[in-house]
Structure formats: C-alpha cells, structure tokens
Write a protein that holds these residues in place. Structure first.
Motif, PDB file in Angstrom:
ATOM      1  N   VAL A  73     -25.603  92.050  94.879  1.00 36.62           N
ATOM      2  CA  VAL A  73     -24.797  90.854  94.631  1.00 36.62           C
ATOM      3  C   VAL A  73     -23.327  91.242  94.644  1.00 36.62           C
ATOM      4  O   VAL A  73     -22.909  92.151  93.934  1.00 36.62           O
ATOM      5  CB  VAL A  73     -25.169  90.215  93.280  1.00 36.62           C
ATOM      6  CG1 VAL A  73     -24.215  89.083  92.934  1.00 36.62           C
ATOM      7  CG2 VAL A  73     -26.600  89.697  93.331  1.00 36.62           C
ATOM      8  N   PRO A  74     -22.506  90.572  95.458  1.00 38.29           N
ATOM      9  CA  PRO A  74     -21.097  90.982  95.575  1.00 38.29           C
ATOM     10  C   PRO A  74     -20.305  90.647  94.322  1.00 38.29           C
ATOM     11  O   PRO A  74     -20.629  89.719  93.581  1.00 38.29           O
ATOM     12  CB  PRO A  74     -20.600  90.173  96.786  1.00 38.29           C
ATOM     13  CG  PRO A  74     -21.496  88.971  96.833  1.00 38.29           C
ATOM     14  CD  PRO A  74     -22.828  89.429  96.338  1.00 38.29           C
ATOM     15  N   HIS A  75     -19.268  91.437  94.076  1.00 34.77           N
ATOM     16  CA  HIS A  75     -18.323  91.206  92.980  1.00 34.77           C
ATOM     17  C   HIS A  75     -17.603  89.888  93.233  1.00 34.77           C
ATOM     18  O   HIS A  75     -17.282  89.569  94.381  1.00 34.77           O
ATOM     19  CB  HIS A  75     -17.324  92.361  92.953  1.00 34.77           C
ATOM     20  CG  HIS A  75     -16.291  92.254  91.888  1.00 34.77           C
ATOM     21  ND1 HIS A  75     -16.509  92.641  90.592  1.00 34.77           N
ATOM     22  CD2 HIS A  75     -15.017  91.800  91.937  1.00 34.77           C
ATOM     23  CE1 HIS A  75     -15.419  92.429  89.890  1.00 34.77           C
ATOM     24  NE2 HIS A  75     -14.505  91.929  90.687  1.00 34.77           N
ATOM     25  N   PRO A  76     -17.348  89.055  92.221  1.00 33.49           N
ATOM     26  CA  PRO A  76     -17.527  89.317  90.786  1.00 33.49           C
ATOM     27  C   PRO A  76     -18.815  88.730  90.219  1.00 33.49           C
ATOM     28  O   PRO A  76     -18.871  88.427  89.033  1.00 33.49           O
ATOM     29  CB  PRO A  76     -16.314  88.626  90.185  1.00 33.49           C
ATOM     30  CG  PRO A  76     -16.140  87.419  91.057  1.00 33.49           C
ATOM     31  CD  PRO A  76     -16.525  87.848  92.450  1.00 33.49           C
ATOM     32  N   GLY A  77     -19.823  88.534  91.052  1.00 30.98           N
ATOM     33  CA  GLY A  77     -21.081  88.008  90.561  1.00 30.98           C
ATOM     34  C   GLY A  77     -21.724  88.943  89.548  1.00 30.98           C
ATOM     35  O   GLY A  77     -21.555  90.155  89.606  1.00 30.98           O
ATOM     36  N   ARG A  78     -22.480  88.350  88.612  1.00 36.06           N
ATOM     37  CA  ARG A  78     -23.150  89.139  87.578  1.00 36.06           C
ATOM     38  C   ARG A  78     -24.626  88.778  87.567  1.00 36.06           C
ATOM     39  O   ARG A  78     -24.990  87.599  87.637  1.00 36.06           O
ATOM     40  CB  ARG A  78     -22.511  88.897  86.213  1.00 36.06           C
ATOM     41  CG  ARG A  78     -21.117  89.468  86.084  1.00 36.06           C
ATOM     42  CD  ARG A  78     -20.712  89.541  84.620  1.00 36.06           C
ATOM     43  NE  ARG A  78     -20.545  88.228  84.060  1.00 36.06           N
ATOM     44  CZ  ARG A  78     -19.405  87.534  84.080  1.00 36.06           C
ATOM     45  NH1 ARG A  78     -18.360  88.040  84.684  1.00 36.06           N
ATOM     46  NH2 ARG A  78     -19.325  86.348  83.535  1.00 36.06           N
ATOM     47  N   VAL A  79     -25.457  89.783  87.472  1.00 33.84           N
ATOM     48  CA  VAL A  79     -26.906  89.605  87.506  1.00 33.84           C
ATOM     49  C   VAL A  79     -27.459  89.883  86.118  1.00 33.84           C
ATOM     50  O   VAL A  79     -27.129  90.906  85.505  1.00 33.84           O
ATOM     51  CB  VAL A  79     -27.554  90.556  88.530  1.00 33.84           C
ATOM     52  CG1 VAL A  79     -29.063  90.369  88.558  1.00 33.84           C
ATOM     53  CG2 VAL A  79     -26.979  90.312  89.915  1.00 33.84           C
ATOM     54  N   GLN A  80     -28.301  88.995  85.650  1.00 33.48           N
ATOM     55  CA  GLN A  80     -28.958  89.157  84.357  1.00 33.48           C
ATOM     56  C   GLN A  80     -30.416  88.778  84.514  1.00 33.48           C
ATOM     57  O   GLN A  80     -30.751  87.858  85.261  1.00 33.48           O
ATOM     58  CB  GLN A  80     -28.292  88.279  83.294  1.00 33.48           C
ATOM     59  CG  GLN A  80     -26.834  88.638  83.033  1.00 33.48           C
ATOM     60  CD  GLN A  80     -26.101  87.600  82.211  1.00 33.48           C
ATOM     61  OE1 GLN A  80     -26.447  86.440  82.256  1.00 33.48           O
ATOM     62  NE2 GLN A  80     -25.096  88.030  81.474  1.00 33.48           N
ATOM     63  N   ALA A  81     -31.282  89.475  83.821  1.00 35.95           N
ATOM     64  CA  ALA A  81     -32.707  89.187  83.906  1.00 35.95           C
ATOM     65  C   ALA A  81     -33.414  89.755  82.704  1.00 35.95           C
ATOM     66  O   ALA A  81     -33.032  90.804  82.173  1.00 35.95           O
ATOM     67  CB  ALA A  81     -33.298  89.770  85.199  1.00 35.95           C
ATOM     68  N   ALA A  82     -34.456  89.061  82.263  1.00 37.05           N
ATOM     69  CA  ALA A  82     -35.301  89.598  81.198  1.00 37.05           C
ATOM     70  C   ALA A  82     -36.175  90.719  81.734  1.00 37.05           C
ATOM     71  O   ALA A  82     -36.522  91.644  81.002  1.00 37.05           O
ATOM     72  CB  ALA A  82     -36.164  88.481  80.613  1.00 37.05           C
ATOM     73  N   GLU A  83     -36.500  90.652  83.029  1.00 36.55           N
ATOM     74  CA  GLU A  83     -37.340  91.690  83.635  1.00 36.55           C
ATOM     75  C   GLU A  83     -37.129  91.691  85.139  1.00 36.55           C
ATOM     76  O   GLU A  83     -37.147  90.639  85.786  1.00 36.55           O
ATOM     77  CB  GLU A  83     -38.823  91.432  83.333  1.00 36.55           C
ATOM     78  CG  GLU A  83     -39.765  92.435  84.001  1.00 36.55           C
ATOM     79  CD  GLU A  83     -41.230  92.060  83.838  1.00 36.55           C
ATOM     80  OE1 GLU A  83     -42.092  92.933  84.057  1.00 36.55           O
ATOM     81  OE2 GLU A  83     -41.512  90.888  83.499  1.00 36.55           O
ATOM     82  N   LEU A  86     -28.889  84.804  97.273  1.00 38.48           N
ATOM     83  CA  LEU A  86     -28.447  85.490  96.066  1.00 38.48           C
ATOM     84  C   LEU A  86     -29.635  86.057  95.297  1.00 38.48           C
ATOM     85  O   LEU A  86     -29.537  87.120  94.681  1.00 38.48           O
ATOM     86  CB  LEU A  86     -27.657  84.534  95.172  1.00 38.48           C
ATOM     87  CG  LEU A  86     -26.158  84.423  95.467  1.00 38.48           C
ATOM     88  CD1 LEU A  86     -25.514  83.412  94.533  1.00 38.48           C
ATOM     89  CD2 LEU A  86     -25.476  85.770  95.332  1.00 38.48           C
ATOM     90  N   THR A  87     -30.767  85.354  95.324  1.00 42.71           N
ATOM     91  CA  THR A  87     -31.968  85.887  94.672  1.00 42.71           C
ATOM     92  C   THR A  87     -32.393  87.185  95.333  1.00 42.71           C
ATOM     93  O   THR A  87     -32.715  88.174  94.663  1.00 42.71           O
ATOM     94  CB  THR A  87     -33.105  84.855  94.744  1.00 42.71           C
ATOM     95  OG1 THR A  87     -32.704  83.663  94.057  1.00 42.71           O
ATOM     96  CG2 THR A  87     -34.373  85.390  94.104  1.00 42.71           C
ATOM     97  N   ALA A  88     -32.403  87.201  96.673  1.00 42.33           N
ATOM     98  CA  ALA A  88     -32.789  88.415  97.387  1.00 42.33           C
ATOM     99  C   ALA A  88     -31.787  89.535  97.163  1.00 42.33           C
ATOM    100  O   ALA A  88     -32.169  90.699  96.970  1.00 42.33           O
ATOM    101  CB  ALA A  88     -32.917  88.109  98.881  1.00 42.33           C
ATOM    102  N   LEU A  89     -30.501  89.208  97.167  1.00 43.01           N
ATOM    103  CA  LEU A  89     -29.479  90.229  96.929  1.00 43.01           C
ATOM    104  C   LEU A  89     -29.584  90.801  95.523  1.00 43.01           C
ATOM    105  O   LEU A  89     -29.323  91.988  95.300  1.00 43.01           O
ATOM    106  CB  LEU A  89     -28.090  89.640  97.157  1.00 43.01           C
ATOM    107  CG  LEU A  89     -27.729  89.284  98.604  1.00 43.01           C
ATOM    108  CD1 LEU A  89     -26.386  88.573  98.655  1.00 43.01           C
ATOM    109  CD2 LEU A  89     -27.698  90.524  99.471  1.00 43.01           C
TER     110      LEU A  89
END
Length: 640
Positions: A366-376, A357-360
């Motif tokens: 990242v497949p739905h319904p996953g959500r990606v958030q990051a400060a940078e 998941l980190t690589a995706l």
C-alpha cells in the motif's frame, strides 16, 4: 465513519518506521557507525588532546611504530592522536554548515508560497541562477567574502548549500500547493504562515531530512578541501583537511600518515550516506502493518465477522482488514476473507470499491501515506503483521506491465535479479532460469527475447514477462490485478489460459481482480463482490449469473450485455454513483442506489453473514436468500 489514527500515532509515524529500519542490517551498520563516530568526537580530545599537541623534537617525522601508530609530523606530534582529535572540529563545522544550508533552503524554498506573486517569481529566478552557477566556484567566491578561517568557511559552505536545498523545497511545495486540501485551507482563510507550518512543511519533512543527511557528506568534503587549500581552518586549530595538507609533503616517506585524514573523511562521508539510506528506507512508500487499532479507535469500530470456520488451514486468512489515510478517509473497511490452497478467487466491483487496495495490503505494498490495519493477516501460516517479508512465495501481476518493468534494463536481467536476490543464485544460474521462465510463459525465442528491453515487447508479451517474473520463485499465491486490461480479446484469452496453466503446474492459488465478470466466471471458482470498501457478497462462481442474492451483484450482472441481448434494447445501468471513501458510513452503502432499500437499510449497516453452504451476503433484503433469524429485518420476521 470510524477514523484512522492521526499522523502522530507511532504505528505510522516516521519514528516507528525508523525503528523498524534500524533493526535491518543497513540500520544496524549505520547506527553502529554513528555511535563510533560520536564516541570518537566526544572522547577523542579528552583522551588524546595532550598527546596530539605535545611537541617532541626527538621524534620529528618518524614512521609508524608501536609508540606512534601513524608516525609523527615535523614537530614530533603524534599523527594518529591528531586525526582522532580533529574529528570533533570536523563534525562540528560540517553539522553547523548543514544547518545553515537546510534552514536557508527551507526559507527560500517556501518563500514563493508566502510572498506575493512578483516577489515569489523573483526568489525562484534567483535560486535558479544560483543553482546554475558552478558549485566549487561559488564556494571559493563566498570563502573570500566571509574571510579566511573556520567561521568564514562554515558560512561559505552553508550558504553555498542553500540554493540546491531551496530548489528541492520549491519543487516539493509547488506540487503540494496545488493539492485540494491546500486549496480548501486557503478558502477557509488560513494564513500564509500557518499554511506553511501546518500543510507544507510536515509533508516535506522526510525528503528534507534525507537531503540534509546526504548533503552532509558533500559539506564535509568541501570543508576538507577549503582547509587543504588554506582557506578553511587555521592554526592552531586543525581538521582533517588541514592535516592532509600538512602531511602531503611526506606522502612518499610515510604514506600512511598522509592518507589517514583522507580515510577519515571517506569513512565519515560513508556514514552520512548510510544515515541517508536509513532515512530513505524509513520514509519509503510502504504502509506499515499495524498489529491492532489504538484503544480509542477500537471502540469506534464495529467488530467484523470472523471468516468461516472451514477456513482452518487456508493459505490466506484475513480478518477486519482496513486501509485508510491520515485525513480520515477509509478505502477498505473491515474486509474478512480466506483463500484456500490452489483456489481461484475472483474480486469484482466498480472502480473505487477497494479491490486493488485490498490486494496491495495483502502484499504489503500500500503506497504512502496509506495505513494498513487488521486483526489478522496470515499467509501460509505466517503472520504478515509481524513478518511482512513474503520472499518469492507471492507473485503480483499488475494492470500495467510497463509500470513493473524498468524500460532501461533488459527483460532477462530484471527477471534474473529476482533469483539472485531472493534465491541466492549465481548470475549465470539466474540468467538461465530467466530464459526458462520466459519460455514457460510461451514467449518465443526466449533466449533472444531475454536480451531485449520492454519497449521491444508487445503488450501481451510484457504481461507474460511480468508473470514469468513472478514464477522465478515458487509462488503459492498469484495476485493478478486487472491483468487483461487494454489487451485485445485474443491476447486476453492467452493471458487467462497462461494463468490457468500456472495454477495447474505450480498448484498456486489465484486472486483475480477484474471488472469483467465474464473473465472471472471463466477463471475463478469463487467470487467476492466489493462495494464501498466492503465485501457485500461471497458466492460460488456458478451462482454469479442468476443466483446472486445481493441487489448490487445482480445489478452488475444485469449491466453486462450478452450475445442474445437485443441490439435495440437500452443497456441497463446502475443509477447514482458509489460513495466516496470519506462519506458518512451509516447504514448500507448501496441503499441510495438500491430499489429494495428501506429505512432500516439507510440507518443500520448489515453484516456479512452466511445463509447457505459456501455463501455469504451483507443485505437486509437478499434476493432468494433466507437469512438466519437473528439477522432478518423486522418486517421479514413479522411476515414469518
């Protein structure tokens, strides 16, 4: 544990993704077409209604002219004005029939879930029979039942659309009804109607909307057909189908007038198709990157440590990366990492630790319904949160090459498509480059192999073909997710040698994800160890065996037998099992399985801190490491 935003948060909602899609060329085209169509439908009757109905016996059956752009009909009425005015009625009837079809399909589709088993089977069987019945005959039959006229045609076509919509909804609800969260809701005593409204309908809303937009084009065509046959709109009303019937006799005298209503039907149908494509793209299975957490969620999260200061100018910089799901589970929890230009970085850990998941997330896959958030998240100086398009600068090699290759297409065609779409190459140039790339990954007889399909390749050759696909551009980073899984030892070595050659020839960095520590030790220069969605240790590969500081890393190394291991010795194992993504996030996640764990380990989570040049560890009791004073455990400070 910190919770991710609810499904209503704009960063992950359909509305947010729809806005992003509307900024693409496809979205702009569809939006423009819809606006034009709406303006014509609203203003057309007001501006051209009188002209469309005015009878002029002095201008009967005239051809195209400045006064009458498309000519006149057998009563001297302006055909162009009538085509414009007919837009409103044609769209009204189409949309009303679409609503009937969608609502009826939803009701019949969810009926087996709400009704008992016997009635549910009866509904399913009835829908199956209606779907099998020829659609055109079904429409004609219903038209005679509901009667001739616009109202009868509307009900006939709307009801005829119900079976196909119902079958779609039944298939989707059947798959969702078997989900664990639906079973849990039933156990908790949730009523049938509440189960449908809260758990079933929200999960099928997007595909249902997509079906409605695509079905509208077919409904418009059906309406025009019924009116053309005289079973639809009746005089004095008129839609495009009736106008086409009126002008058919003069097609050889004034073909423009006869074709104009048909062109209107085609263009409107294309508009509905474009709207459907926009919904399809907006509901695509990618997780949109969020620039930041909502304020209410930011306060609940402990700030992750920044990457090393030496990361300036790195190829990839990630700070506080999180991947979660609408139910509150978080699979990647605050990962921060850097990848230098040309560096080979290994990512290891047990299954479910969050490696893939980190690589995706880095590749925006990242497949739905996953959500990606990051400060940078930056890649080669570009912020992937605002510009997720990586083009051909990132190559992804997945674990199963058959999942990356279309079994129906020739391998060379699939590779050449990359050059045509991303590099602007002609078909001949792309084909030549595909053969060259297949040859570069040491596939013999590359020109002949390019004409073959994936099933004609061996497992190792398919993996090489996927690597060649990534080399169609000029990748600066190659992400290899378990590239040697299910391959024999000889082929594994060939794939690893090939990845090393790719790095040498292209200067690309490599992120290698693997369960096999021996593979990582052979290929990589630095290793990140993940556990329960976090990086627990960052160390040079030379320190992996014998020099690891985190008990989990040492346990992974100790569980691998060597050539000197006594065959009669019981293999070492790590007791217990990794925590689930939704488990409580208190203290060190490895504490329940760690022999060195103390009360502080169970109550306070350690941060990833540096303790030596190029080394970081997240542990209160690292083996052989001296932590900075401000992060040492209390007992260690007292002992010092």
């Amino acid at each position: 544990m910190p919770h991710l935003p609810s499904p209503s948060v704009p960063s992950s909602s359909l509305l947010h993704r729809l806005r992003r899609t509307l900024r693409t060329p496809l979205g702009v085209t569809a939006l423009t077409a819809c606006i034009v169509l709406a303006v014509v439908a609203v203003l057309g009757p007001m501006l051209f209604g009188a002209e469309a109905d005015r009878v002029d016996t002095n201008a009967i059956d005239q051809g195209s002219s400045m006064a009458h752009l498309l000519g006149t009909d057998d009563l001297g009425r302006d055909i162009a004005a009538r085509v414009v005015v007919a837009t409103r009625l044609s769209l009204e009837l189409t949309l009303q029939a679409t609503v009937i079809g969608v609502v009826g399909g939803l009701l019949l589709g969810v009926a087996p879930t709400v009704l008992g088993r016997r009635l549910g089977r009866l509904v399913t069987a009835t829908v199956g029979v209606l779907v099998a019945f020829p659609g055109l005959l079904f429409v004609l039959f219903l038209a005679t039942v509901f009667g001739v006229g616009s109202t009868g045609a509307m009900f006939a076509i709307g009801v005829a659309t119900v079976p196909s919509m119902a079958r779609l909804v039944q298939n989707m609800t059947a798959s969702i009804a078997g989900s664990d969260y639906v079973a849990a809701a039933r156990i908790l005593g949730v009523g049938r109607f509440r189960l449908v409204s809260r758990h079933l309908l929200p999960n099928i809303a997007e595909p249902s909307a997509l079906f409605a937009t695509q079905a509208a084009a077919g409904i418009l065509l059906s309406f025009s057909g019924l009116s053309f046959l005289g079973l639809g709109v009746q005089a004095p009303q008129y839609d495009w189908g009736r106008l086409l019937n009126e002008q058919l006799n003069g097609i050889y005298v004034n073909p423009v007038a006869a074709l104009a209503p048909g062109v209107a039907v085609v263009l409107t149908g294309l508009t509905f198709g474009l709207v459907g494509e926009v919904f399809a793209k907006a509901s695509g299975r990618r997780a949109p990157l969020s620039r930041q957490q909502p304020p209410s969620e930011q306060s609940a999260m402990a700030p992750a440590p920044l990457p090393d200061e030496s990361a300036e100018g790195a190829l990839v910089q990630v700070h506080d990366l999180r991947v979660g799901f609408p139910d509150g589970r978080e699979a990647v929890r605050g990962v921060s990492l850097t990848i230098g230009h040309g560096e080979a970085l290994g990512l290891v850990g047990e299954s479910g630790s969050g490696k893939s998941l980190t690589a995706l997330a880095l590749a925006d896959l990242v497949p739905h319904p996953g959500r990606v958030q990051a400060a940078e998240i930056t890649f080669d100086g570009h912020d992937l949160r605002s510009d997720p398009h990586l083009g051909t600068t990132l190559a992804m090699v997945f674990q199963d090459p058959m999942a990356s290759l279309n079994p129906a297409l020739r391998v060379g065609r699939q590779l050449s498509e990359v050059a045509e779409v991303h590099l602007g190459s002609t078909r001949a140039q792309a084909r030549a480059r595909a053969v060259d790339r297949l040859s570069a990954v040491r596939i013999p007889s590359a020109a002949r192999r390019a004409r073959q399909r994936p099933h004609e390749y061996s497992g190792g050759m398919r993996q090489r073909a996927v690597i060649a696909m990534g080399l169609m551009g000029e990748p600066k980073l190659v992400i290899a997710d378990e590239p040697t899984t299910a391959l024999d030892v000889t082929v594994q070595q060939q794939v690893l040698d090939l990845l090393a050659e790719v790095r040498t020839e292209t200067g690309a960095a490599l992120l290698l994800i693997s369960h096999d520590l021996a593979v990582v030790a052979q290929v990589c220069e630095r290793v990140l160890v993940m556990y329960a969605g976090r990086i627990v240790e960052d160390l040079p590969v030379a320190e992996l065996v014998g020099g690891a500081a985190h008990p989990y890393t040492r346990a992974l190394v100790g569980a691998i037998p060597t050539m000197t291991t006594d065959p009669n010795t019981e293999l070492a194992t790590i007791p217990g099992r990794p925590p689930e993504p939704g488990d409580a996030d208190q203290g060190c996640s490895f504490a329940p399985r760690c022999a060195l764990a103390t009360d502080r380990c169970r109550s306070t989570r350690p941060e990833l801190v540096g303790f030596d040049t190029g080394r970081r560890v997240a542990c209160w009791h690292p083996v052989g490491a001296v932590l900075p004073l401000d992060v040492r455990p209390v007992d260690a400070e007292a002992a010092s």
